[in-house]
Write an enzyme that holds these catalytic residues in place. Sequence first.
Site, PDB file in Angstrom:
ATOM      1  N   LYS A  15      93.832   0.651  21.052  1.00  0.00           N
ATOM      2  CA  LYS A  15      94.372  -0.480  21.806  1.00  0.00           C
ATOM      3  C   LYS A  15      94.746  -1.625  20.854  1.00  0.00           C
ATOM      4  O   LYS A  15      94.338  -1.616  19.681  1.00  0.00           O
ATOM      5  CB  LYS A  15      93.325  -0.935  22.832  1.00  0.00           C
ATOM      6  CG  LYS A  15      93.030   0.139  23.891  1.00  0.00           C
ATOM      7  CD  LYS A  15      91.963  -0.333  24.888  1.00  0.00           C
ATOM      8  CE  LYS A  15      91.766   0.662  26.008  1.00  0.00           C
ATOM      9  NZ  LYS A  15      90.759   0.190  27.004  1.00  0.00           N
ATOM     10  N   ARG A 124      85.139  11.313  24.183  1.00  0.00           N
ATOM     11  CA  ARG A 124      84.472  10.292  24.999  1.00  0.00           C
ATOM     12  C   ARG A 124      83.115   9.924  24.394  1.00  0.00           C
ATOM     13  O   ARG A 124      82.705   8.770  24.424  1.00  0.00           O
ATOM     14  CB  ARG A 124      84.272  10.778  26.441  1.00  0.00           C
ATOM     15  CG  ARG A 124      85.534  10.871  27.274  1.00  0.00           C
ATOM     16  CD  ARG A 124      86.198   9.560  27.565  1.00  0.00           C
ATOM     17  NE  ARG A 124      85.429   8.642  28.366  1.00  0.00           N
ATOM     18  CZ  ARG A 124      85.916   7.496  28.860  1.00  0.00           C
ATOM     19  NH1 ARG A 124      87.168   7.133  28.639  1.00  0.00           N
ATOM     20  NH2 ARG A 124      85.151   6.688  29.551  1.00  0.00           N
ATOM     21  N   ARG A 141      82.836   2.059  20.155  1.00  0.00           N
ATOM     22  CA  ARG A 141      82.679   0.796  20.889  1.00  0.00           C
ATOM     23  C   ARG A 141      81.339   0.129  20.569  1.00  0.00           C
ATOM     24  O   ARG A 141      81.266  -1.098  20.461  1.00  0.00           O
ATOM     25  CB  ARG A 141      82.829   1.054  22.388  1.00  0.00           C
ATOM     26  CG  ARG A 141      84.285   1.331  22.806  1.00  0.00           C
ATOM     27  CD  ARG A 141      84.373   1.895  24.197  1.00  0.00           C
ATOM     28  NE  ARG A 141      85.739   1.983  24.699  1.00  0.00           N
ATOM     29  CZ  ARG A 141      86.082   2.653  25.794  1.00  0.00           C
ATOM     30  NH1 ARG A 141      85.167   3.290  26.505  1.00  0.00           N
ATOM     31  NH2 ARG A 141      87.337   2.686  26.206  1.00  0.00           N
ATOM     32  N   ASN A 161      87.930  -3.241  24.345  1.00  0.00           N
ATOM     33  CA  ASN A 161      87.027  -2.173  23.885  1.00  0.00           C
ATOM     34  C   ASN A 161      87.693  -1.172  22.939  1.00  0.00           C
ATOM     35  O   ASN A 161      87.294  -0.017  22.855  1.00  0.00           O
ATOM     36  CB  ASN A 161      86.360  -1.480  25.073  1.00  0.00           C
ATOM     37  CG  ASN A 161      87.387  -0.926  26.054  1.00  0.00           C
ATOM     38  OD1 ASN A 161      88.580  -0.949  25.785  1.00  0.00           O
ATOM     39  ND2 ASN A 161      86.917  -0.422  27.183  1.00  0.00           N
ATOM     40  N   HIS A 164      91.263   3.858  23.971  1.00  0.00           N
ATOM     41  CA  HIS A 164      91.330   4.621  25.229  1.00  0.00           C
ATOM     42  C   HIS A 164      91.164   6.103  24.914  1.00  0.00           C
ATOM     43  O   HIS A 164      91.679   6.571  23.901  1.00  0.00           O
ATOM     44  CB  HIS A 164      92.693   4.425  25.910  1.00  0.00           C
ATOM     45  CG  HIS A 164      92.942   5.439  26.980  1.00  0.00           C
ATOM     46  ND1 HIS A 164      92.436   5.316  28.254  1.00  0.00           N
ATOM     47  CD2 HIS A 164      93.564   6.645  26.938  1.00  0.00           C
ATOM     48  CE1 HIS A 164      92.762   6.386  28.954  1.00  0.00           C
ATOM     49  NE2 HIS A 164      93.451   7.218  28.183  1.00  0.00           N
TER      50      HIS A 164
HETATM   51  P1  ADP Z   1      87.560   3.819  29.914  1.00  0.00           P
HETATM   52  O1  ADP Z   1      88.597   3.139  29.074  1.00  0.00           O
HETATM   53  O2  ADP Z   1      86.230   3.877  29.223  1.00  0.00           O
HETATM   54  O3  ADP Z   1      88.008   5.170  30.412  1.00  0.00           O
HETATM   55  P2  ADP Z   1      88.030   2.840  32.639  1.00  0.00           P
HETATM   56  O4  ADP Z   1      88.936   3.994  32.804  1.00  0.00           O
HETATM   57  O5  ADP Z   1      86.964   2.650  33.665  1.00  0.00           O
HETATM   58  O6  ADP Z   1      87.307   2.879  31.205  1.00  0.00           O
HETATM   59  O7  ADP Z   1      88.840   1.489  32.582  1.00  0.00           O
HETATM   60  C1  ADP Z   1      90.031   1.361  31.847  1.00  0.00           C
HETATM   61  C2  ADP Z   1      89.999   0.101  31.012  1.00  0.00           C
HETATM   62  O8  ADP Z   1      90.013  -1.030  31.864  1.00  0.00           O
HETATM   63  C3  ADP Z   1      88.726  -0.091  30.168  1.00  0.00           C
HETATM   64  O9  ADP Z   1      88.783   0.591  28.944  1.00  0.00           O
HETATM   65  C4  ADP Z   1      88.703  -1.600  29.985  1.00  0.00           C
HETATM   66  O10 ADP Z   1      89.578  -2.021  28.951  1.00  0.00           O
HETATM   67  C5  ADP Z   1      89.244  -2.091  31.320  1.00  0.00           C
HETATM   68  N1  ADP Z   1      88.212  -2.400  32.328  1.00  0.00           N
HETATM   69  C6  ADP Z   1      87.506  -1.501  33.056  1.00  0.00           C
HETATM   70  N2  ADP Z   1      86.694  -2.097  33.931  1.00  0.00           N
HETATM   71  C7  ADP Z   1      86.894  -3.427  33.764  1.00  0.00           C
HETATM   72  C8  ADP Z   1      86.355  -4.610  34.388  1.00  0.00           C
HETATM   73  N3  ADP Z   1      85.467  -4.523  35.362  1.00  0.00           N
HETATM   74  N4  ADP Z   1      86.784  -5.808  33.957  1.00  0.00           N
HETATM   75  C9  ADP Z   1      87.685  -5.909  32.974  1.00  0.00           C
HETATM   76  N5  ADP Z   1      88.252  -4.841  32.363  1.00  0.00           N
HETATM   77  C10 ADP Z   1      87.859  -3.621  32.738  1.00  0.00           C
HETATM   78 MG    MG Z   2      89.343   5.718  31.844  1.00  0.00          MG
END
Ligand code: ADP
Ligand code: MG
Length: 197
Positions: A15, A124, A141, A161, A164
């Site tokens: 990202k 992951r 992370r 974070n 992705h």
């Molecule tokens: P991941 O990236 O670990 O697969 P998700 O698919 O749940 O996580 O969410 C996509 C992205 O959205 C996350 O990586 C993060 O950058 C953002 N995100 C997720 N939940 C939140 C939240 N509650 N508030 C702010 N940003 C969020």
């Molecule tokens: Mg996701």
Amino acid sequence: MENTEKFERTCVIIKPDGVMRGLIGEIIKRIEQRGLKIVALSMIWAKKEQIDSHYPKDSEWIKRLGEKTLGTYRKYGLDPIKELGTDDPYKIGLEVRSWLLEYMTSGPLVKMVVEGIHAIDMVRKIVGSSIPANAEMGTIRGDFSVDSPDIANREKRAIHNLIHASETPQEARHEIELWFSPEEIFYYKRTEENLMF
Ligand code: ADP
Ligand code: MG
């Protein structure tokens, strides 16, 4: 030739915060050292429409984003209504999704296709929890980021974070098709392949 029985493919995106913090090499190193193979790699400054197509639009997924906020608020005794004006996970999720479009287009991305044994789950694990403050040490992370939904949502932005990674075979298929044409994905053998598996 592709060995579909032994290998799985996943989509990984560094990202804008990962790119701008100079963590491209560190992230790729961790993926490669585990024995996973990069089979496509490029940099792009994405448009909002591309990010909108990248992330799911179904209400279950959107609600899940909101639940992450609500879970963190519960943990730290914060009132979502006072902070965000609602405690509806879908409404919060929709807001978060719109912040995600801003975040993911705020700088260049490095996108790749990673191939290997159980590549989706393996990557992951290397990446760690979506919420950096909860991510285990030793994960990307957990080692390089600190953000949390309570702070991010107060500032009306997505959690920073770094990376992705596809969560399911369906997500992986969709994302690889969205970000790569078949000619951009290469077939080659890593020298350790006969020794490691
Ligand atoms: P991941 O990236 O670990 O697969 P998700 O698919 O749940 O996580 O969410 C996509 C992205 O959205 C996350 O990586 C993060 O950058 C953002 N995100 C997720 N939940 C939140 C939240 N509650 N508030 C702010 N940003 C969020
Ligand atoms: Mg996701």
